[in-house]
Design an enzyme around this catalytic site. Structure first.
Site, PDB file in Angstrom:
ATOM      1  N   LYS A   1       0.831  -1.197   0.000  1.00 16.24           N
ATOM      2  CA  LYS A   1       0.000   0.000   0.000  1.00 16.24           C
ATOM      3  C   LYS A   1       0.868   1.250   0.000  1.00 16.24           C
ATOM      4  CE  LYS A   1      -3.796  -0.698   2.310  1.00 16.24           C
ATOM      5  NZ  LYS A   1      -4.401  -1.030   3.609  1.00 16.24           N
TER       6      LYS A   1
ATOM      7  N   ARG B   1      -3.502   2.849   8.455  1.00 19.81           N
ATOM      8  CA  ARG B   1      -3.763   1.711   7.572  1.00 19.81           C
ATOM      9  C   ARG B   1      -2.584   0.759   7.569  1.00 19.81           C
ATOM     10  NH1 ARG B   1      -4.782   4.544   1.935  1.00 19.81           N
ATOM     11  NH2 ARG B   1      -5.929   2.597   1.553  1.00 19.81           N
TER      12      ARG B   1
ATOM     13  N   GLY C   1      -8.514  -8.219   4.112  1.00 16.57           N
ATOM     14  CA  GLY C   1      -9.313  -8.547   5.282  1.00 16.57           C
ATOM     15  C   GLY C   1      -8.521  -8.950   6.503  1.00 16.57           C
TER      16      GLY C   1
ATOM     17  N   MET D   1      -5.913  -7.213   8.013  1.00 16.72           N
ATOM     18  CA  MET D   1      -5.485  -6.125   8.885  1.00 16.72           C
ATOM     19  C   MET D   1      -6.578  -5.070   8.928  1.00 16.72           C
ATOM     20  SD  MET D   1      -2.329  -6.900   9.551  1.00 16.72           S
ATOM     21  CE  MET D   1      -1.030  -7.886   8.868  1.00 16.72           C
TER      22      MET D   1
ATOM     23  N   ARG E   1      -3.056  -1.326  -6.688  1.00 13.95           N
ATOM     24  CA  ARG E   1      -2.191  -2.508  -6.700  1.00 13.95           C
ATOM     25  C   ARG E   1      -2.554  -3.324  -7.927  1.00 13.95           C
ATOM     26  NH1 ARG E   1      -5.323  -4.761  -1.454  1.00 13.95           N
ATOM     27  NH2 ARG E   1      -7.365  -4.802  -2.397  1.00 13.95           N
TER      28      ARG E   1
ATOM     29  N   HIS F   1     -15.890  -9.866   0.196  1.00 12.19           N
ATOM     30  CA  HIS F   1     -14.855 -10.822   0.600  1.00 12.19           C
ATOM     31  C   HIS F   1     -14.904 -12.084  -0.252  1.00 12.19           C
ATOM     32  CE1 HIS F   1     -13.239 -14.049   3.253  1.00 12.19           C
ATOM     33  NE2 HIS F   1     -12.284 -13.164   3.399  1.00 12.19           N
TER      34      HIS F   1
ATOM     35  N   SER G   1      17.631 -39.611 -14.658  1.00 18.08           N
ATOM     36  CA  SER G   1      16.347 -39.001 -14.397  1.00 18.08           C
ATOM     37  C   SER G   1      16.200 -38.945 -12.889  1.00 18.08           C
ATOM     38  CB  SER G   1      15.233 -39.832 -15.021  1.00 18.08           C
ATOM     39  OG  SER G   1      13.992 -39.294 -14.649  1.00 18.08           O
TER      40      SER G   1
ATOM     41  N   CYS H   1      11.542 -36.931 -12.993  1.00 17.65           N
ATOM     42  CA  CYS H   1      10.270 -37.604 -13.219  1.00 17.65           C
ATOM     43  C   CYS H   1       9.463 -37.752 -11.934  1.00 17.65           C
ATOM     44  CB  CYS H   1      10.504 -38.961 -13.867  1.00 17.65           C
ATOM     45  SG  CYS H   1      11.471 -40.060 -12.833  1.00 17.65           S
TER      46      CYS H   1
ATOM     47  N   TYR I   1      14.888 -31.646 -19.213  1.00 14.48           N
ATOM     48  CA  TYR I   1      13.424 -31.718 -19.266  1.00 14.48           C
ATOM     49  C   TYR I   1      12.837 -32.021 -17.899  1.00 14.48           C
ATOM     50  CZ  TYR I   1      13.851 -36.813 -19.037  1.00 14.48           C
ATOM     51  OH  TYR I   1      14.140 -38.079 -18.626  1.00 14.48           O
TER      52      TYR I   1
HETATM   53  P1  ADP Z   1      -7.697  -2.557   3.288  1.00 17.08           P
HETATM   54  O1  ADP Z   1      -6.266  -2.913   3.305  1.00 17.08           O
HETATM   55  O2  ADP Z   1      -8.557  -3.458   4.068  1.00 17.08           O
HETATM   56  O3  ADP Z   1      -8.185  -2.272   1.901  1.00 17.08           O
HETATM   57  P2  ADP Z   1      -7.432   0.272   3.613  1.00 17.08           P
HETATM   58  O4  ADP Z   1      -6.307   0.765   4.424  1.00 17.08           O
HETATM   59  O5  ADP Z   1      -7.259   0.348   2.154  1.00 17.08           O
HETATM   60  O6  ADP Z   1      -7.803  -1.181   4.083  1.00 17.08           O
HETATM   61  O7  ADP Z   1      -8.691   1.094   4.046  1.00 17.08           O
HETATM   62  C1  ADP Z   1      -9.974   0.732   3.642  1.00 17.08           C
HETATM   63  C2  ADP Z   1     -10.712   1.922   3.102  1.00 17.08           C
HETATM   64  O8  ADP Z   1     -10.718   2.961   4.032  1.00 17.08           O
HETATM   65  C3  ADP Z   1     -10.094   2.523   1.881  1.00 17.08           C
HETATM   66  O9  ADP Z   1     -10.469   1.875   0.723  1.00 17.08           O
HETATM   67  C4  ADP Z   1     -10.674   3.902   1.899  1.00 17.08           C
HETATM   68  O10 ADP Z   1     -11.930   3.925   1.289  1.00 17.08           O
HETATM   69  C5  ADP Z   1     -10.786   4.172   3.349  1.00 17.08           C
HETATM   70  N1  ADP Z   1      -9.674   5.045   3.712  1.00 17.08           N
HETATM   71  C6  ADP Z   1      -8.451   4.716   4.100  1.00 17.08           C
HETATM   72  N2  ADP Z   1      -7.691   5.798   4.294  1.00 17.08           N
HETATM   73  C7  ADP Z   1      -8.474   6.859   3.996  1.00 17.08           C
HETATM   74  C8  ADP Z   1      -8.279   8.261   3.974  1.00 17.08           C
HETATM   75  N3  ADP Z   1      -7.114   8.802   4.298  1.00 17.08           N
HETATM   76  N4  ADP Z   1      -9.315   9.018   3.620  1.00 17.08           N
HETATM   77  C9  ADP Z   1     -10.501   8.489   3.294  1.00 17.08           C
HETATM   78  N5  ADP Z   1     -10.748   7.179   3.285  1.00 17.08           N
HETATM   79  C10 ADP Z   1      -9.743   6.368   3.637  1.00 17.08           C
HETATM   80 MG    MG Z   2      -7.690  -1.003   0.687  1.00 16.80          MG
END
Ligand code: ADP
Ligand code: MG
Ligand code: MG
Length: 919
Positions: free
Chosen positions: A43, A113, A122, A124, A365, A483, A807, A874, A894
């Site tokens: 990220k 984040r 999902g 963290m 990403r 999810h 082999s 093999c 191979y």
């Molecule tokens: P995950 O790794 O679970 O995707 P994120 O860190 O991307 O978690 O956060 C999830 C959501 O929270 C982001 O998609 C965004 O919509 C919202 N978010 C995170 N940081 C900000 C921010 N600085 N301003 C507004 N929304 C945020």
């Molecule tokens: Mg995210």
């Protein structure tokens, strides 16, 4: 920090002065870049890269993954200079936004984040709106003139922080999250439950904050922290702490992510998608990640913060609909979509927020994709000249390729079947199964060998085990970023989500659709390509690729899927250095493998030929014989069978080489062990059951794996090798006379001493000379050996004096190299994997640093004696992508894989060649 040993390829790391823990990103200054995933996490690196290419990203900073490692190495404490660096980071954000952290007039709020090197969906938890307290909330309300918005932020913050950092979560016996219960009861009190979240007033939200805080106090015994700095440090600690939570650990194990990697923490200025109808939040893909179509794909919610989109409380709208609501913002997003693909040259999965019609980017990403989408992306992007053909090859994950070969629903049967619902086609393919509504019961059913379909209202990370166990996943709610859809993309599960006609009742364990009710254990079928749900069990048909290649189905050959696959395989042939053979012992298997592109047989196990029909009787007669004459008589009966089998295979191979292994398993495997069966056999052979019993006793071994087997059999009973050699050469002579080229390669198993091989070699060459004279033909054959015990590997230079090829029998080489019986490893290996003593099951992926050394040594020694010695593998590992990368490193000629794994092996071999050249 200690040097990290990683199972996965690591990106280059820019040198990091030990003292630097915080990397800034934003318009005015960006320290990191997209290549710094190991240090900044995916990220953080993505945010930095987006800043560099001028995309609108709210400013912030990333705390490195090294701090996470430090945190765990130092009893959950931080480097002493972290605080000062964070303060400087905050100051920079304040300067760029004109807001101040903790200020009562114009407060800066941030998100905290997590972000590991590889995204871990999902796993963290993110905290939004941090920096609010009873004073700053008033400031925010006054400054924006929007008290409802300010209190909405505050209520969200207390709720998230209470949950994630302070651990106020559902307890045993509670049906709902405690904060949700509080919201629910306020709605009941004030509106009889009849109100949407977005309609709650500022006053309602204010009251919620009071009640939330009381809940926190009651559960945790402490006041909710009111100082922004304390809030921030608590959140950072929670993110680092979550690296070791159960879900994260389960996920890492499944995807082989080493726990040493750690997570980074991103602290970023908030932008607000919840200010009203001119704001919103969404997630999108630059192309459709389920089927690969080139279309803007994703979803958004008006007047929402990011977590709402994934939470599934409100149903998001497709991102294309945004055009109608906010044309300017949509145009901006379209522009960003193009910019992202041009820059990253791959499909991006991104998150955005719109604040008062201004678009902000919060994440990007490389998008996870199904095998089908990966194939289409790679073909399309090549045509669009975004990538070259080698990159296109690399873009198809080898370990997912067999998804494309998986069966689809039989068209006729699906037409007859009763379609009961439709949903989002989130994971292509066909799956039928007995339905289960919870992960534990799904796992139990799968353990009972049932075919399982996991059905949920929607899934959450707690369901992961059940999802892994299931053939397919069906949900009643949730869209492309739910999810379930996420996991389907990642694991290649067949999935239909958001089939809203389903009423899933967890209590009653039923699924209702219209007037139909399905109980747990009943069958449903889902078509993840079309998004359809069927009652009962729908018949499946081979994938278009299998139908086209193996059955010669002309219709199938016209499909885009088939054509793209063929193109990919053609590129693989161009790129590859190693060739791919197959493990096959019937003409049919051989034909299938050739259709998939194998160029010969790497292992033909002759013993499999002795089990069919009457042959087993002759085999048993041979084993039970008392004298050489009797043994020869029995072998004479086996000869024609074996000769015909080989002839059949040679005909199919049309000149491709066939490595034929002489008898390998211990003889007792051929004899009946139950008294009843022994009696039957005795009657058939006209001997006493007693005699059979005695022979079985005689052949009994304590360690059959290390016992009387392999070349040891042919050394004790040369007449067996003689018969096998004769069968091979007579078959070769017959087929060659038919005008078909033949290339037998006779392989002596389990050789540890050169003398063993020499003894067998003498027999093979003698028989070859005889047969060639008798049949008046000249045959072209090789004799070689399997390297499958450590002594063989270590003395490979001597053995290569006699062997024309090696082999690697990596199954036995792993067993003997590790001193670990494959058949008995089930009782302890899982624990080893859990404790990361072994990173991967060594019987599935070669233990490169241990057993791999034996292979490496044997290659070097073999070549030192015989520079042009042919080298292949093999074992089971021949179809495993990671192992294939290792075999490329030691430059084998191979690999050999089972017929249906041949395409996977071809792709992996091509990728290994491309990446080794890149170095
Ligand atoms: P995950 O790794 O679970 O995707 P994120 O860190 O991307 O978690 O956060 C999830 C959501 O929270 C982001 O998609 C965004 O919509 C919202 N978010 C995170 N940081 C900000 C921010 N600085 N301003 C507004 N929304 C945020
Ligand atoms: Mg995210
Ligand atoms: Mg073996």
């Amino acid at each position: 920090m200690a040097k990290k040993k990683t199972a996965k390829k690591t990106e280059s790391r820019t040198p990091n002065p030990k003292s630097r823990h915080v990397y800034l990103f934003g318009k005015s200054r960006t320290d990191g870049n997209g290549g710094m995933k190991p240090l900044l996490g995916g990220k953080g690196a993505g945010l930095a890269e987006m800043c560099r290419i001028g995309l609108p990203v709210p400013p912030g900073f990333t705390i490195t993954t090294e701090v996470c490692t430090y945190f765990y190495d130092h009893k959950r404490t931080y480097p002493p200079d972290l605080k000062a660096q964070m303060q400087a980071g905050l100051a920079s954000i304040e300067k760029q936004t004109g807001k101040t952290f903790g200020d009562v007039k114009n407060p800066l709020l941030v998100s905290v984040r997590s972000g590991a090197r590889d995204s871990m969906p999902g796993m963290m938890d993110t905290i939004l709106n941090l920096g609010l307290n009873d004073q700053t909330v008033e400031g925010l309300a006054a400054k924006t003139g929007n008290p409802r918005f300010a209190w909405d932020c505050y209520r969200r913050f207390v709720q998230m922080y209470g949950d994630v950092v302070l651990g106020v979560q559902k307890r045993e016996g509670e049906d709902h999250e405690p904060f949700e219960t509080v919201i629910e009861s306020l709605k009941q009190e004030r509106y009889h439950g009849d109100i949407e979240d977005t309609k709650l007033t500022a006053d309602d939200l204010k009251e919620l904050v009071v009640r939330f805080k009381a809940l926190v106090k009651e559960r945790v015994g402490k006041d909710f922290p009111s100082t922004p700095w304390d809030q921030l440090m608590g959140a950072v600690g929670a993110v680092f702490g979550s690296w070791m939570n159960d879900r994260a650990i389960v996920y890492r194990r499944k995807y082989n992510i080493p726990s040493e990697w750690g997570t980074a923490v991103n602290v970023q200025a908030m932008v607000y998608g919840n200010t009203g109808d001119r704001s919103g939040s969404g997630v999108a893909f630059t192309r459709n990640p389920a089927n690969g179509t080139k279309e803007f794909y994703g979803e958004f919610l008006i007047n929402a913060q990011g977590e709402d989109v994934v939470a599934g409380v409100r149903t998001p709208e497709p991102v294309k609909e945004l055009k109608g609501h906010m044309p300017k913002a949509y145009a901006e997003l379209e522009r960003i979509r193009q910019t992202l693909e041009k820059h990253f040259k791959d499909v991006q999965d991104f998150e955005f927020t719109i604040e008062d019609e201004v678009v902000y980017m919060l994440q990007t990403r490389n998008g996870k994709r199904t095998a089908m989408a990966a194939l289409k992306f790679s073909m399309d992007m090549f045509k669009e000249k975004l990538i070259d053909w080698k990159t296109a090859v690399m873009r198809n994950p080898a370990d997912q390729l067999d998804q494309l070969l998986a069966p689809v629903f039989d068209v006729a049967d699906a037409a007859k079947a009763e379609a009961i619902a439709t949903g989002l086609p989130a994971g292509p393919g066909a799956a039928s199964g007995q339905i289960y509504l919870n992960a534990n019961r799904a796992v139990e059913a799968a353990d009972r060998k049932e075919q399982v379909l996991l059905v949920r209202v929607e899934t959450s990370p707690e369901d992961l085990r059940g999802m892994i166990a299931a053939e397919g996943i069906l949900t009643a709610r949730g869209g492309v970023s739910s999810h379930a859809a996420l996991v389907a993309r990642q694991m290649g599960k067949v999935c239909v989500c958001g089939a809203s006609a389903l009423e899933v009742d967890y209590q009653a364990r039923t699924v209702k659709v219209g007037n139909k009710t399905f109980k747990e254990g009943d069958w449903l079928s889902i078509d993840g390509t079309a998004g359809k749900v069927f009652a009962g069990r729908v018949k499946t048909a081979p994938s278009e690729i299998v139908a086209g290649l193996i059955e010669g189905d002309e219709q199938a050959k016209k499909t885009e899927k088939f054509k793209s696959f063929q193109q990919l395989m053609k590129w693989c042939d161009e790129a590859t250095r190693m060739s791919v053979r197959t493990n096959a012992d019937t003409p049919e298997q051989t034909a299938n493998a050739l259709a998939f592109g194998a160029v010969g047989i790497g292992l033909c196990r002759t013993e499999h030929m002795f089990f069919e029909g009457d042959r087993i009787d002759a085999m048993r007669e041979m084993i039970l014989a008392d004298t050489l004459e009797a043994r020869k008589a029995a072998l004479a009966k086996l000869l024609p069978y074996q000769r015909d089998d080989f002839a059949g295979i040679f005909r199919v191979l049309k000149g491709y080489p066939a490595t034929i292994r002489f008898l390998d398993p211990p003889l007792h495997e051929f004899l009946p062990h139950a008294p009843e069966q022994q009696k039957d056999l005795a009657k058939k052979l006209g001997i006493t059951a007693e005699k059979i019993h005695t022979r079985v006793e005689q052949l009994h071994e304590f360690n059959p794996m290390l016992g009387f087997r392999g070349c040891r059999l042919g050394i004790e009973y040369p007449e067996i090798s003689e018969m096998q050699a004769r069968a091979v050469f007579e078959a070769a002579a017959i087929v060659q006379k038919e005008g078909i080229k033949v290339k037998p390669e006779i392989m002596i198993p389990l050789v540890g001493f050169k003398k063993e091989l020499d003894q067998q070699l003498e027999i093979v060459n003698r028989v070859a000379t005889d047969v060639q004279a008798e049949k008046k033909v000249k045959l072209n054959y090789l004799v070689g050996t399997m390297i499958e015990i450590p002594r063989g590997a270590l003395t490979a230079d001597e053995i290569a004096q006699s062997a024309e090829f090696f082999s690697f029998g990596t199954n036995d080489l792993t067993q003997t190299g590790l001193g670990m019986s494959r058949d008995d490893s089930g009782s302890f290996l899982p624990k080893y994997a859990e404790m990361e003593i072994v990173k991967k099951n060594p019987f599935a992926t070669i233990d490169a640093s241990g057993v791999g050394q034996l292979v490496d040594i044997a290659c070097a020694k073999g070549r030192s004696t015989r520079p042009d010695i042919k080298l292949g593998i093999c074992g089971e590992h021949g179809g495993d992508p990671d192992s294939i990368h290792f075999f490329e490193k030691v430059k084998l000629d191979y690999v050999s894989a089972s017929p249906f794994r041949v395409p996977v092996a071809r792709l992996a071999a091509a990728q290994a060649a491309i990446s080794s050249k890149g170095k």
